[in-house]
Scaffold this motif. Structure first.
Motif, PDB file in Angstrom:
ATOM      1  N   VAL A   1      38.290  70.965  35.968  1.00 36.14           N
ATOM      2  CA  VAL A   1      39.645  70.402  36.011  1.00 36.14           C
ATOM      3  C   VAL A   1      40.475  70.887  34.826  1.00 36.14           C
ATOM      4  O   VAL A   1      41.592  71.378  35.009  1.00 36.14           O
ATOM      5  N   SER A   2      39.947  70.772  33.620  1.00 37.58           N
ATOM      6  CA  SER A   2      40.748  71.160  32.450  1.00 37.58           C
ATOM      7  C   SER A   2      41.082  72.652  32.482  1.00 37.58           C
ATOM      8  O   SER A   2      42.207  73.039  32.165  1.00 37.58           O
ATOM      9  N   HIS A   3      40.126  73.474  32.877  1.00 37.76           N
ATOM     10  CA  HIS A   3      40.376  74.914  32.970  1.00 37.76           C
ATOM     11  C   HIS A   3      41.500  75.217  33.956  1.00 37.76           C
ATOM     12  O   HIS A   3      42.416  75.975  33.654  1.00 37.76           O
ATOM     13  N   HIS A   4      41.428  74.618  35.133  1.00 38.91           N
ATOM     14  CA  HIS A   4      42.413  74.934  36.168  1.00 38.91           C
ATOM     15  C   HIS A   4      43.780  74.325  35.883  1.00 38.91           C
ATOM     16  O   HIS A   4      44.797  74.918  36.228  1.00 38.91           O
ATOM     17  N   LEU A   5      43.830  73.185  35.240  1.00 37.11           N
ATOM     18  CA  LEU A   5      45.136  72.624  34.856  1.00 37.11           C
ATOM     19  C   LEU A   5      45.831  73.540  33.860  1.00 37.11           C
ATOM     20  O   LEU A   5      47.056  73.675  33.887  1.00 37.11           O
TER      21      LEU A   5
ATOM     22  N   ALA B   1      52.245  75.969  37.574  1.00 32.11           N
ATOM     23  CA  ALA B   1      52.752  74.654  37.986  1.00 32.11           C
ATOM     24  C   ALA B   1      53.195  74.636  39.439  1.00 32.11           C
ATOM     25  O   ALA B   1      53.085  73.604  40.115  1.00 32.11           O
ATOM     26  N   SER B   2      53.677  75.755  39.960  1.00 32.39           N
ATOM     27  CA  SER B   2      54.141  75.787  41.350  1.00 32.39           C
ATOM     28  C   SER B   2      53.002  75.484  42.329  1.00 32.39           C
ATOM     29  O   SER B   2      53.224  74.865  43.372  1.00 32.39           O
ATOM     30  N   TYR B   3      51.794  75.904  42.007  1.00 32.88           N
ATOM     31  CA  TYR B   3      50.638  75.590  42.849  1.00 32.88           C
ATOM     32  C   TYR B   3      50.427  74.082  42.901  1.00 32.88           C
ATOM     33  O   TYR B   3      50.227  73.497  43.964  1.00 32.88           O
TER      34      TYR B   3
ATOM     35  N   LYS C   1      52.041  68.799  36.785  1.00 33.96           N
ATOM     36  CA  LYS C   1      50.831  68.577  35.982  1.00 33.96           C
ATOM     37  C   LYS C   1      50.121  67.337  36.533  1.00 33.96           C
ATOM     38  O   LYS C   1      50.301  66.226  36.045  1.00 33.96           O
ATOM     39  N   PRO C   2      49.309  67.513  37.593  1.00 33.62           N
ATOM     40  CA  PRO C   2      48.628  66.366  38.190  1.00 33.62           C
ATOM     41  C   PRO C   2      47.567  65.806  37.251  1.00 33.62           C
ATOM     42  O   PRO C   2      47.137  66.480  36.311  1.00 33.62           O
ATOM     43  N   ASP C   3      47.143  64.575  37.528  1.00 36.73           N
ATOM     44  CA  ASP C   3      46.040  64.030  36.744  1.00 36.73           C
ATOM     45  C   ASP C   3      44.718  64.501  37.335  1.00 36.73           C
ATOM     46  O   ASP C   3      44.676  65.116  38.409  1.00 36.73           O
ATOM     47  N   ALA C   4      43.654  64.233  36.639  1.00 32.04           N
ATOM     48  CA  ALA C   4      42.332  64.733  37.041  1.00 32.04           C
ATOM     49  C   ALA C   4      41.936  64.253  38.435  1.00 32.04           C
ATOM     50  O   ALA C   4      41.393  65.027  39.227  1.00 32.04           O
ATOM     51  N   GLN C   5      42.196  63.002  38.749  1.00 31.54           N
ATOM     52  CA  GLN C   5      41.808  62.486  40.066  1.00 31.54           C
ATOM     53  C   GLN C   5      42.550  63.199  41.189  1.00 31.54           C
ATOM     54  O   GLN C   5      41.983  63.438  42.254  1.00 31.54           O
ATOM     55  N   GLN C   6      43.795  63.566  40.957  1.00 31.27           N
ATOM     56  CA  GLN C   6      44.538  64.318  41.975  1.00 31.27           C
ATOM     57  C   GLN C   6      43.912  65.692  42.193  1.00 31.27           C
ATOM     58  O   GLN C   6      43.824  66.161  43.320  1.00 31.27           O
TER      59      GLN C   6
END
Length: 107
Positions: free
Chosen positions: A33-37, A42-44, A53-58
């Motif tokens: 999650v942290s790597h991909h965030l 942001a468009s993805y 910038k979604p949260d981890a659960q999203q």
């Protein structure tokens, strides 16, 4: 999808959510999650979650099971983000009885 794969997918998703953010998951779903965030534009995220910038659960809810139609392997299930945006997967391993034995990030 076979009933056993469905059962294991549900168990895998539950385990991914349970271990996320724990010290034991430093190199599993937490790293994924942290790597991909950090790495994905942001468009993805806007397209898939409605937020830049979604949260981890999203992010975890976006995960798709990636099955190889040529294999009937169910002792390891791989989950990844939709849209072929990454080569990384969250790999969930099972023992012979169908219990989750590990969660890791693989490429």
């Amino acid at each position: 999808m076979s009933q056993e794969i469905s059962k294991r997918e549900n168990a895998a998703r539950a385990q991914i959510s349970a271990v996320y953010g724990t010290p034991d998951d430093e190199f599993g779903a937490t790293l994924f999650v942290s790597h991909h965030l950090d790495e994905i534009d942001a468009s993805y995220w806007v397209e898939h979650t409605g937020q830049a910038k979604p949260d981890a659960q999203q992010v975890l809810q976006l995960l798709e099971l990636r099955l190889d139609p040529e294999e009937d392997e169910i002792d390891i299930l791989d989950f990844t983000l939709p849209g072929a945006v990454t080569n990384y997967v969250i790999c969930v391993e099972f023992d012979g009885s169908g219990n989750v034995t590990g969660v890791s990030m693989e490429s």
